[in-house]
Design a protein around this motif. Structure first.
Motif, mmCIF file in Angstrom:
data_model
loop_
_atom_site.group_PDB
_atom_site.id
_atom_site.type_symbol
_atom_site.label_atom_id
_atom_site.label_comp_id
_atom_site.label_asym_id
_atom_site.label_seq_id
_atom_site.Cartn_x
_atom_site.Cartn_y
_atom_site.Cartn_z
ATOM 1 N N VAL A 14 2.525 6.742 -33.200
ATOM 2 C CA VAL A 14 1.069 6.628 -33.328
ATOM 3 C C VAL A 14 0.680 5.215 -33.750
ATOM 4 O O VAL A 14 -0.246 4.616 -33.177
ATOM 5 N N LEU A 15 1.374 4.643 -34.710
ATOM 6 C CA LEU A 15 1.044 3.291 -35.178
ATOM 7 C C LEU A 15 1.354 2.236 -34.125
ATOM 8 O O LEU A 15 0.633 1.240 -34.008
ATOM 9 N N PHE A 16 2.399 2.454 -33.330
ATOM 10 C CA PHE A 16 2.704 1.510 -32.256
ATOM 11 C C PHE A 16 1.548 1.453 -31.266
ATOM 12 O O PHE A 16 1.068 0.371 -30.903
ATOM 13 N N PHE A 17 1.092 2.607 -30.792
ATOM 14 C CA PHE A 17 0.008 2.617 -29.818
ATOM 15 C C PHE A 17 -1.315 2.174 -30.434
ATOM 16 O O PHE A 17 -2.165 1.615 -29.738
ATOM 17 N N ALA A 18 -1.492 2.389 -31.723
ATOM 18 C CA ALA A 18 -2.691 1.877 -32.388
ATOM 19 C C ALA A 18 -2.674 0.349 -32.406
ATOM 20 O O ALA A 18 -3.698 -0.296 -32.163
ATOM 21 N N GLY A 23 -4.639 -4.701 -30.282
ATOM 22 C CA GLY A 23 -4.361 -5.998 -29.664
ATOM 23 C C GLY A 23 -5.102 -6.178 -28.362
ATOM 24 O O GLY A 23 -5.622 -7.261 -28.058
ATOM 25 N N PHE A 24 -5.170 -5.128 -27.561
ATOM 26 C CA PHE A 24 -5.914 -5.187 -26.312
ATOM 27 C C PHE A 24 -7.392 -5.441 -26.577
ATOM 28 O O PHE A 24 -8.012 -6.293 -25.935
ATOM 29 N N VAL A 30 -12.985 -8.980 -27.784
ATOM 30 C CA VAL A 30 -13.535 -9.828 -28.846
ATOM 31 C C VAL A 30 -13.431 -11.299 -28.481
ATOM 32 O O VAL A 30 -14.424 -12.038 -28.528
ATOM 33 N N LEU A 31 -12.238 -11.759 -28.101
ATOM 34 C CA LEU A 31 -12.075 -13.180 -27.800
ATOM 35 C C LEU A 31 -12.833 -13.590 -26.543
ATOM 36 O O LEU A 31 -13.312 -14.720 -26.440
#
Length: 65
Positions: A14-18, A23-24, A30-31
């Motif tokens: 779960v934390l990996f996909f979060a 990051g996406f 945002v950038l």
């Protein structure tokens, strides 16, 4: 497997996909809105360097079988 091992594995996934999702969102949304993404300032597809094929690629003798 014990249930505690499964719970740890579940939270790692779960934390990996979060992190991937965050990051996406950071890089693509945002950038880009801040204007920091270099892709919006790319050169056009046909530039002076690679715009036309060389003479050997234009010759019709290449297409004759």
């Amino acid at each position: 497997m014990r249930s505690s091992d499964l719970r740890v594995r579940y939270w790692r996934i779960v934390l990996f996909f979060a992190r991937v999702t965050a990051g996406f969102i950071w890089w693509e949304i945002v950038l880009r809105r801040l204007g920091a993404w270099a892709g919006s300032r790319r050169a056009p597809a046909r530039s002076a360097v690679g715009g036309r094929p060389c003479a050997s690629e234009r010759s019709p003798s290449r297409w004759v079988g």
